[in-house]
Structures are given as C-alpha cells and as structure tokens.
Design an enzyme around this catalytic site. Sequence first.
Site, PDB file in Angstrom:
ATOM      1  CD  GLU A  97       2.586  -3.888   9.506  1.00  0.00           C
ATOM      2  OE1 GLU A  97       3.769  -4.057   9.850  1.00  0.00           O
ATOM      3  OE2 GLU A  97       2.184  -4.030   8.348  1.00  0.00           O
ATOM      4  CD1 TRP A 147       0.706  -0.416   3.110  1.00  0.00           C
ATOM      5  CD2 TRP A 147      -0.628   1.341   3.448  1.00  0.00           C
ATOM      6  NE1 TRP A 147       1.040   0.128   4.326  1.00  0.00           N
ATOM      7  CE2 TRP A 147       0.235   1.210   4.570  1.00  0.00           C
ATOM      8  CE3 TRP A 147      -1.552   2.383   3.446  1.00  0.00           C
ATOM      9  CZ2 TRP A 147       0.201   2.081   5.662  1.00  0.00           C
ATOM     10  CZ3 TRP A 147      -1.586   3.242   4.537  1.00  0.00           C
ATOM     11  CH2 TRP A 147      -0.708   3.088   5.629  1.00  0.00           C
ATOM     12  CG  ASP A 148       4.810   0.750   1.540  1.00  0.00           C
ATOM     13  OD1 ASP A 148       3.855   0.115   2.010  1.00  0.00           O
ATOM     14  OD2 ASP A 148       5.968   0.643   1.969  1.00  0.00           O
ATOM     15  CE  LYS A 194       6.249  -1.481  11.747  1.00  0.00           C
ATOM     16  NZ  LYS A 194       5.915  -2.618  10.888  1.00  0.00           N
ATOM     17  CD  GLN A 195       2.989   1.821   9.742  1.00  0.00           C
ATOM     18  OE1 GLN A 195       3.490   0.765  10.090  1.00  0.00           O
ATOM     19  NE2 GLN A 195       2.842   2.159   8.475  1.00  0.00           N
TER      20      GLN A 195
HETATM   21  C1  BGC Z   1       4.895  -1.140   7.594  1.00  0.00           C
HETATM   22  C2  BGC Z   1       3.863  -1.281   6.501  1.00  0.00           C
HETATM   23  C3  BGC Z   1       4.546  -1.206   5.166  1.00  0.00           C
HETATM   24  C4  BGC Z   1       5.682  -2.210   5.062  1.00  0.00           C
HETATM   25  C5  BGC Z   1       6.486  -2.047   3.793  1.00  0.00           C
HETATM   26  C6  BGC Z   1       5.959  -2.205   7.409  1.00  0.00           C
HETATM   27  O1  BGC Z   1       6.951  -2.064   8.387  1.00  0.00           O
HETATM   28  O2  BGC Z   1       4.307  -1.293   8.866  1.00  0.00           O
HETATM   29  O3  BGC Z   1       2.900  -0.249   6.614  1.00  0.00           O
HETATM   30  O4  BGC Z   1       3.615  -1.452   4.156  1.00  0.00           O
HETATM   31  O5  BGC Z   1       6.561  -2.028   6.138  1.00  0.00           O
HETATM   32  O6  BGC Z   1       7.068  -0.792   3.731  1.00  0.00           O
END
Ligand code: BGC
Length: 766
Positions: free
Chosen positions: A487, A356-357, A600-601
Amino acid sequence: MKQYITHHDWQIIEDDFHDEHNRISESIFSIGNGRMGQRANFEEQFSGDSLKGSYVAGVYYPDKTRVGWWKNGYPEYFAKVLNSCNWIGIDVLVNGKALDLAKCEIRHFKRVLDMQKGFLQRNFTVQMPTGEVLHVEATRFCSLVDDESGAIRYSISCDFSGELTLSPYLDFDVVNEDSNYDEKFWEEVQRAVGNGEGYLTAATRKTDFHVCTGMQFAINKNGSTIQLDPTLTEREKYIANTIKIPVQASDQVVLYKYAANLSSENHAKDKLVENCKQVLHRITEKGFDAMLKEQASAWAERWRDSDIIIEGDVAAQQGIRFNIFQLHQTYTGEDERLNIGPKGFTGEKYGGSTYWDTEAYCLPFYLSTADERVAKNLLVYRYKHLQKAIENAEKLGFHSGAALYPMVTMNGEECHNEWEITFEEIHRNGAIAYAIYNYINYTGDYKYLSEYGLEVLIGIARFWAQRANYSNAKKAYVILGVTGPNEYENNVNNNWYTNYTAKKCLEYTLLVLDSIKEHSAERYTAIIEKTRLIEFEEQELWRDIIANMYFPVDEERGIFLQQDGFLDKEIEPVSLLPEIDQPLCQNWSWDRILRSCYIKQADVLQGLYFYEDDFDETTHRNNFDFYEPLTVHESSLSPCVHVVLAAKLGYYDKAYELYLRTARLDLDDYNNDTEDGCHITSMAGTWMAVVQGFGGMRVRDDQIHLNPFIPKQWSAYAFKIRFRGSVLNIRVEQGKVKVIHESGLPVGIVLNGQKNELFEGDEWVL
Ligand code: BGC
C-alpha cells in the site's frame, strides 16, 4: 520495540505496573470467546491512560463517509467496531476514597494471561493516599462454553480497618475513541436494576442492533456469603448496586460478578432481557469455579489440536502460543456470519471485520487446526455476499454479473472509504478466488465447487475480464490504476501480483467449469442458467486474456517488476535507512513514502508464495534477493510470508529473524502500534511461518509434503495438522524428524522427498 513482557511457556506476564505501556498491555492481555471480547481494562476505577474496549461480535455502526471531494462510487459509510457496555466495572472505595491505581502507591503488581486455561489474572498490593493497604486478586474470562458470558472473581485482602464499598455496575454510556465526531452510538432501550442484579439494553444508532447486558453478583466475606442490602443506582444507560462492608485487617472480601451480552443478531429483540436472565441464572448456578474448570477443559481441547511446541527458546514458544490463543479467542467457526477482524476483540481500529487477510492469511490455520466446517464457513461467508459484491461492482460501472468483493466489510457492503484502497486494491478478489483453490486442494471437497465455489469464481472472473483492457501499444492485456498489496504505492499500472492473480483466477475458473461440466452436468446447467454465463463468448475472452496478459519484468535481474516503472525509483536497501525514520508510516510524509522504493509488505513475493509451483527456484531467489531488502514490513502481514519464502530458499537466519518479528509483533510492540489492538489476522501468518516455513508443509497431489528445517536456536518443535479426517503429529529435532499418525484414515506423506503411506498409530522417523 518494547520488551517488558516476561518470557514464559504458557503465560503472558507483566511484572510491575508499566503505566506508560498500559494501552499496549490492555491490548495484549485481552480476552475473548468469538462472540464477545474485552480489553484488559481494570475493573476498578483508573484515571490513567487507557483505551476502553468491550466488544460484541457483529455489532457495528455505519459512520458516514465524509470527504471534501466526493467521488462517485464511494461507499456511504465506514464501519465502526463499537465499544459496547462496560460489563467488568466494579468501583471500589476504601473508607470512602476510590481505589485508583493511578493515584495509589503500587507496592506490587502482576498481570498474567494464562493461555493454557484461558483466563486473565491481576494481583496487586497498593497503599491508598490515605494510608490503607490492600491486596487485590482479580480473575476474569470470557467463557468458551457459555459464549455470551463472562465471569469475574474480585478478591480483596484488607490490611486496614474501616469500610469497604463495592459497586458492581453496567455502563452503556461509552464512547469510541476512534470516533471522528465525538458521537455516542448507543441509545438506551430499557434498564432494570434489582438486588444483586441488573439489565441494560441499548440500541445502536442507524443499524438498530440491540444488545442486552446483564449482571448478577454475590459477595462473601471470609468465606461466608454476605446478605446483600445494596443501594440501587440507575440513570440513563447506567445501573449499579452499592454495598458497604465493614472490614478489619486480614479480612478477605470476594465479589463474584457474572455478566452476559446478548445481541439481536442471535435473539429476538423482545426476548433479549428474558434470554439474558436465563443465561445469567444458568451461569450463576454453575458458579465461578465450575465455569473456570469448564473453561480450562474447553481450552485444553483447543490446544490439543492446534498447539505448537517449541523447545529451547521460550521467547519463540510464548510468541507462537500467544498468536494461536488470540486466534481462538477471535473466531471459533460456530457462526458463518462472523469473520476475523484485523484487531479481533482487542481494539476498535480498522472498522469492519473482514479483509483479504481472512483468505490470504487465516484460512490455512483453520484448515489445518480445526474441523473442516470452520474453513468452509469462512468461504461460505463470501458466497453469501456474492450478490452484494456484484452490486458493489455495478456501482463502479461493471456489469453482467462481475463481482468485486469489498476490501473491508461487515455484511458484504464495502465500508472502507479511501479511494486508493476501495477502488484500487482489487487484488482482494484474487485472494478470494485463491482461497477456493486452496480449500479444495487441501480438503478435496469438490462438492463445494458445484454448490458454492463456482458461482463466486465466475463473478470474480467476469470482473477481471472487464477490469483488464487490451493495450494496442503493448499488444497485451493490462490492468491499470491499481494498488497492490504494497500500500506504499497507489494508482500504479500493471502491478505484477494483481495481473498474475487475475490470470490465475481465470485459469482456475475455466478448469472448474470443465470439471463440473464433466462430472456434474445437471449442476453445471443450473449454474450456467443462474449466472447467465455466455458459455463460448465469455470463456473465449478469458482464454485470450490468459494467453496475452502483460507482466512487467526485468530480464537482466531475472525479476518480476512490482509494477510498470518500478526501476525508475532510487533503489536503496532498508538497511541504509536511519533507524529514526522507521517506521516510515509514522515518520515520513505520505508523499515521500509513495515516491520511495520501500515496500510495506510482500507484493511480488505474495504472488510467489501463493503460486509457488509455477516458478523455479532461481526465480524465487532472484525476486526474494531483490525485494526483501527493500521491504520495511510495516504491515503485520509481511514477515510471515517472507519466513516461508526464506526458509524455502535456505535463508535460515533471515527466516528465524522474521519469525520472531511476526510471533512477537505485539508482545514486543515491533511496529509501535499495539496500543490500538493486536494484529489478529497476521497471527495466523505466524502459524504459517512455523508450519509452512520451518516445517515446509504443503499439500500437493492429495498428499502432505514436509520439508522441515529447525532453527539452530531450538532443540525441537512439534505441530499437529488435521488432514482429510486424520490427525498427524510432526516433531522436528536437530537431525531427526518424527511423524506420528494419531488418528483417522491413511495419509500419503512425502517427507524430505521420500514417499510413504501412514496408517493410524504409525510412526515414521527420518
Ligand atoms: C495492510 C492490508 C491489510 C490491512 C488489515 C493493512 O495495513 O496493508 O494488507 O488488509 O492492514 O490487516
């Protein structure tokens, strides 16, 4: 955090050999051209710590998903980004002993990535254990112009007399470090080695991609070409030429190695070798210097439209250019089958190329800095995978055309096998729908909706309609058992962001349906027939969900709750966490992370970023003030979104602090994981941080809005944006903003709330 990279405007520099950080440098100094990429491994032998990586776009291996407790719906495989033929290798023997930087005394070492001209250069002086001294300058690049090829100039100045042996080689007998089962993934198809050239073709197991790697080389001594009389070596998956050259002190020997990587994705299998020869003949004829010159012009063109200039802060300048440089090395938009892997061509971690990035973070960069077709290609990629997304949803029990796009994919199939991500991180569907909105809002290319976009929206809307269920207890629609962008929480109910993005997708789909019905009735009928949309019934359900979706909130704090029950956690800011515990993902058990309040984000804040105009400033502020202090930013995707929000709220110091973290994430190894590869997708987020964060750039009502602030550490910054056929140049100084309309059609601009229309050549200073 490690700070051994020397600050410079246009170059990434490692002075002295930091062998303890070699893997990090190998990632940072990677080169690529959208079709192939190469970690900064050494040409000559190196017995020290190293992660070898030569990658060819689109080539992967479907590693079998192996888990103890198989769950229905698991994808069959996990895609591995494959290490491919080592095309850079040149063995160097000095009086019969191998040159190996791990075994010599290094008197001088410098590695430079020249981002302006697009090449990597290494200079070093060493003393061999047997006493000979030599100086090497190795320059190489992956050509943007001939994008299936690379070239190396390996120049040795001798400070000894005796014999120098050079063996340029190709080696397909490579491994993937991230291979769970010590497997090799390549089988030789054919090999041929001749005087000054060689070709190796290998096929991937299972996927049967064929890659032919070829080399040609020439050597000169003190400026005169040496007639080659090499010893030829060949064995399975390996070919080499070996040349012995008598040398005296002060002789200079230069080897030019040209290489090409052609894959069956772009050439018929039975034509690979022939075509590879043609590419090699073409580039060898051009010669290294001409290729390097072309490379510099091609990079100048890239920089013309996408450079960001920061004055008064070299660390920040180097950071943003590094991010832009790596993005261009990863994706050029030339091939709609390709996408932007989280590690690009800099490492093998994160198998698969598309997350999804792309939609959430990368699209804005390409929208503003490249031709419109580049962003469109990224969207068409998903359109072409719609049928696979429908099949993917069917595997999980959905029906009637509901589409669940994969969390990770190479070809439309899901290829990530952790259940909490594959099954639960369904918010990725929301980002894909949002990207369609974002693209249309930016470009005004409404035709895209009737040609491609609407079908994708219908598939995703159907998924949300089936995935939400009506809760009698709550008298509202709920979405249960999900993982949000954060996550560090799994299997939660009513992740606010997921529920909100689902609602927004349903709203937008209805809007687009109405608009196409009104403006393009014929196409509307065709889409309804193709998708078998049950017009009234399905849309009624969507409306009901929109009106009655459940959103967890905390009225007292005036915030959205990340998910049901979030406030049951012990809430303590990250500032109270001992440094030694961070990053949590490397120091805490997963169990402890899941129960903690640490984020985390961006999660709720991701929703505020996407759907900004739905919320007032107090809502933005309350949520930012609550969530940011709990956020550990352990995803590289995190800081950039926070920069945009912090800048909007006037938290300028925070914005600047997080900007440095995103811009120099890999250069300073903030998350202690750059050795695995660079964080390519978050690099587009860094661009967002400057343009949308500091520049306050938005597109509303077909106009560009700018609301710039300038960090006190900078004296000026400037960026360009392409917008609907025109190019704008925006320069922000302390107390002054200048917008220049460089070329194209007139553009409506709202600068700090003031409206204007700019024509080509206009300059507006405020
Ligand atoms: C992130 C995801 C991301 C993936 C690839 C993960 O660490 O939590 O949101 O899609 O990395 O960049």
